[in-house]
Design a protein around this motif. Structure first.
Motif, mmCIF file in Angstrom:
data_model
loop_
_atom_site.group_PDB
_atom_site.id
_atom_site.type_symbol
_atom_site.label_atom_id
_atom_site.label_comp_id
_atom_site.label_asym_id
_atom_site.label_seq_id
_atom_site.Cartn_x
_atom_site.Cartn_y
_atom_site.Cartn_z
ATOM 1 N N THR A 102 4.088 -3.461 -7.534
ATOM 2 C CA THR A 102 2.951 -3.069 -6.698
ATOM 3 C C THR A 102 3.273 -3.002 -5.212
ATOM 4 O O THR A 102 2.443 -2.539 -4.426
ATOM 5 N N ALA A 103 4.462 -3.464 -4.800
ATOM 6 C CA ALA A 103 4.848 -3.321 -3.388
ATOM 7 C C ALA A 103 5.318 -1.907 -3.071
ATOM 8 O O ALA A 103 5.409 -1.536 -1.896
ATOM 9 N N GLN A 132 5.351 -2.470 0.658
ATOM 10 C CA GLN A 132 4.177 -3.228 1.078
ATOM 11 C C GLN A 132 3.277 -2.408 2.004
ATOM 12 O O GLN A 132 2.647 -2.932 2.909
ATOM 13 N N HIS A 133 3.232 -1.126 1.737
ATOM 14 C CA HIS A 133 2.377 -0.227 2.503
ATOM 15 C C HIS A 133 1.062 0.113 1.811
ATOM 16 O O HIS A 133 0.163 0.626 2.468
ATOM 17 N N TYR A 144 -5.793 0.949 -10.508
ATOM 18 C CA TYR A 144 -4.696 1.725 -11.071
ATOM 19 C C TYR A 144 -3.456 0.857 -11.274
ATOM 20 O O TYR A 144 -2.734 1.002 -12.262
ATOM 21 N N SER A 145 -3.209 -0.046 -10.344
ATOM 22 C CA SER A 145 -2.073 -0.958 -10.492
ATOM 23 C C SER A 145 -2.191 -1.760 -11.779
ATOM 24 O O SER A 145 -1.204 -1.955 -12.505
ATOM 25 N N LEU A 146 -3.403 -2.228 -12.063
ATOM 26 C CA LEU A 146 -3.597 -3.039 -13.254
ATOM 27 C C LEU A 146 -3.388 -2.224 -14.529
ATOM 28 O O LEU A 146 -2.944 -2.765 -15.555
ATOM 29 N N GLN A 166 7.340 -11.972 -12.256
ATOM 30 C CA GLN A 166 7.101 -12.102 -10.814
ATOM 31 C C GLN A 166 6.101 -11.024 -10.405
ATOM 32 O O GLN A 166 6.317 -9.842 -10.662
ATOM 33 N N LEU A 167 5.041 -11.410 -9.740
ATOM 34 C CA LEU A 167 4.015 -10.472 -9.295
ATOM 35 C C LEU A 167 4.321 -9.980 -7.883
ATOM 36 O O LEU A 167 4.571 -10.773 -6.979
#
Length: 689
Positions: A102-103, A132-133, A144-146, A166-167
């Motif tokens: 997700t980064a 990380q943007h 959407y990430s989920l 690792q999240l």
């Protein structure tokens, strides 16, 4: 409660419930390395994993930044390449930590849905090509990430080769000025305060005509605008931290729909004034990232910059271990980095020293960032375990290999977790709340004040005493600690004051420092004499405080020694029966107390009303308090650290001179010798106490 399921090849232990432990005690710790299959030709993977295993690594780490490869088109997933990497790792008995990406969302996502990108206060959006943007506050991005994470978890959630997750990566406080962030901030405030009247009271909006009549009137604050409401800003930082914590929780829940026997963590950067660290309730435990040599610290001596600050790893250990009994270090520097101010080479032996320092605090795993040094991208020139040719170990890589070999030696000798009684007797807690630190840091009153440096003055002294230290919150049972230090604890309430008083009355030894008790839990000064709620506790009134310019320091005298100060000094007026341990010298309040001490019930309370420049006064006060409590301490020089875990003693030398340690005659030296060179380590096995 203990529940162990042995996974032989890697010594990792896991169970699906957060209450249980995940690691075998007799494995002590385990060693791994990041690997990015997507960065290298697939024909090299087998060679790389074979080399990784040969060097003693037991796990690896995949998919941290691989969303573009995992989902090359919207709704189209490709796990085949990752399956092949997992299979090759397993061929060499390497377990895998799987990561959410997700980064780094793929370009198709941010171009089709540009609202997922963070917006700064001026309205400019961040763009693709970095990390990380994306914004954790954007509701589409969260959802959407989920979806992507759910697909990844369905694929790997029952795979026994995957030990954990690792999240994200080094998650940060989510600061975004997009529309969703503003909407969520208003709702967060409404949930917190229930009605606008309560918010106005908490923020003190009668000041400067700042009163609101509706939550919809509240915007995200500009932290650079002069005079902006302090409590609006403070609540905004709390909200930003909460967005990060809850996004991690959402990810963990998505994974657990498909995974019951894999642990979940995230790798935090040790920052001590943010609140998302440890707040994500769905994580099984926390892990952290630590880099030591990148041009930020001089260390000890002329070449100390090659080792870094000797308290840097120690404090992270003691802070993170207190958040979750299990913890690991997910990124540990394997050598020279590329992103610092001055990217010096570490001293030979430094990487090994850092590994033992991490181990000494109780870490369950140490992971190198990274196995192969990158040859393209932003992190060119960053060392790995292997050099740029993908074959030759770097000096740090060889030190990781040596550490992994030595851990296997310790496993054979492990007999239990006993530590010397004299060490346990020094057990000390530091009461610490990142919300206090954040509140102080946005309203310091002087450029001379540094909250973390203030805490380190006490922490460094405790480590020189050979004391085990826990950073604790208010809900912990204070009575388990013979010594409790409360540094710069600005926001208090009656319940905390009573708990501290009871602790001392019942035999505890309490040391409190300046900037404590000035405000209530809403951050308001008391409508009373300055810091009045702590007067009975410390046995003194506080007349006023002073702040000195850097060019005009004054002194405090204690036991015929002088200590320089500038940043903060509280002028005290002790009650009858309260001892004076230090007085001011050099200004109109010369002779007034700066440090006071009193006995109460079975215990003691000491108040240090001044922040000195080098921390020597703070150290001398702590020593005197330990002496009065009848607790024997050591006197290690700066740079020397001694810890105990799992029946082993570990001594480490960050100083610029050899140090000879005194040990009982019945200990068994396993690694090193009593004379510890710079960057040296000594390991011994303790006898039963």
């Amino acid at each position: 409660m203990k529940f162990y399921t042995l996974i032989v090849s890697c010594f990792f232990i896991f169970n699906g419930t957060a209450q249980n432990k995940f690691f075998s005690e007799d494995a002590l710790t385990t060693v791994g390395a990041y690997y990015y299959p997507e960065h290298w030709d697939e024909s090299q993977w087998n060679r790389d994993f074979k080399k990784m295993a040969e060097m003693g690594f037991e796990f690896t780490h995949f998919a941290e930044f691989a969303w573009a490869q995992l989902e090359p088109k919207e709704g189209v997933y490709d796990f085949a390449w990752l399956d092949r990497a997992v299979a090759l790792a397993a061929k060499y008995n390497l377990k895998v930590i799987m990561c959410t990406s997700t980064a780094t969302p793929p370009v198709w996502l941010v171009r089709k849905y540009p609202e997922v990108l963070k917006t700064n206060y001026e309205g400019t959006k961040e763009d693709h090509g970095s990390r990380q943007h994306p914004s954790f506050s954007n509701e589409f991005y969260r959802a959407y990430s989920l979806k992507m994470i759910g697909e990844l978890a369905k694929h790997y959630g029952q795979d026994k080769r995957i030990i954990g997750w690792q999240l994200d990566n080094e998650p940060r406080s989510n600061v975004d000025y997009g529309q969703d962030a503003e909407k969520r901030f208003r709702q967060w405030l409404k949930d917190k305060y229930s009605n606008i009247k309560n918010l106005n009271k908490a923020w003190g909006t009668d000041f400067w005509s700042g009163t609101y009549t509706d939550f919809q009137q509240i915007n995200l604050p500009n932290h650079l605008q002069w005079g902006m409401n302090l409590y609006q800003r403070l609540d905004h930082t709390r909200f930003c931290d909460n967005e990060t914590a809850t996004f991690l929780d959402d990810q963990a829940r998505a994974i657990r729909k498909s995974s019951q026997n894999q642990w979940i963590t995230s790798n935090y950067i040790p920052m001590y004034d943010v609140r998302y660290i440890g707040k994500s309730a769905e994580l099984d435990f926390v892990s952290y990232t630590r880099y030591m040599v990148y041009g930020e610290d001089k260390g000890i001596g002329a070449k100390g910059y090659r080792l870094g600050n000797y308290l840097r790893i120690a404090m992270a250990n003691d802070y993170f271990r207190s958040i979750s009994k299990n913890y690991g270090v997910m990124e540990l520097q394997p050598g020279q980095v590329n992103w610092g101010k001055i990217n010096s080479q570490p001293l030979l032996g430094a990487v090994r020293l850092w590994l033992w320092n991490v181990f000494a605090g109780g870490s369950k795993f140490e992971c190198a960032y990274r196995f192969r040094a990158p040859i393209y991208g932003y992190e060119q020139y960053h060392y790995g375990i292997l050099s740029y040719d993908g074959v030759t170990p770097t000096p740090g890589g060889l030190e990781y290999q040596q550490f992994a070999s030595d851990i296997k030696k310790l496993r054979k000798l492990y007999k239990g977790s006993a530590v010397p009684r004299i060490y346990k007797n020094r057990k000390t807690a530091i009461l610490y709340d990142p919300d206090n630190a954040a509140a102080i840091n946005q309203n310091k009153q002087t450029t001379e004040w540094d909250t973390e440096a203030h805490v380190l003055k006490y922490y460094g002294a405790l480590k020189s005493f050979g004391a085990p230290v826990d950073f604790i919150k208010e809900d912990v049972d204070f009575s388990q600690y013979p010594i409790l230090v409360v540094p710069a604890y600005q926001q208090i309430d009656e319940a905390l004051v009573k708990k501290l008083q009871d602790y001392a009355q019942n035999g505890g030894n309490l040391i409190i420092s300046c900037r404590t008790g000035h405000q209530d839990k809403q951050g308001h000064l008391w409508e009373a004499p300055f810091a009045q709620p702590i007067y009975d506790l410390i046995g003194s009134k506080i007349k006023f405080y002073d702040l000195l310019p850097p060019h005009a320091p004054d002194t405090v005298t204690a036991e015929n020694k002088s200590f320089s100060w500038t940043s903060w000094g509280e002028i005290l007026s002790p009650n009858k029966g309260t001892e004076v341990w230090g007085t001011y010298k050099g200004d109109f309040y010369e002779g007034n107390p700066a440090v006071v001490h009193r006995a109460t019930g079975k215990g003691m309370v000491t108040y240090v009303g001044v922040d000195t420049q080098n921390g020597e006064l703070e150290k001398s006060v702590l020593k005197k308090a330990f002496d009065k409590a009848g607790i024997t301490i050591e006197s290690y020089p700066p740079g020397v650290l001694v810890e105990y875990r799992d029946g082993f003693g570990i001594a480490m030398n960050y100083s610029d001179h050899p140090y000879t340690i005194k040990l009982p005659s019945d200990v068994r030296i396993i690694i090193g010798s009593r004379e510890i060179a710079t960057a040296g380590v000594l390991i011994w096995q303790t006898a039963a106490d």
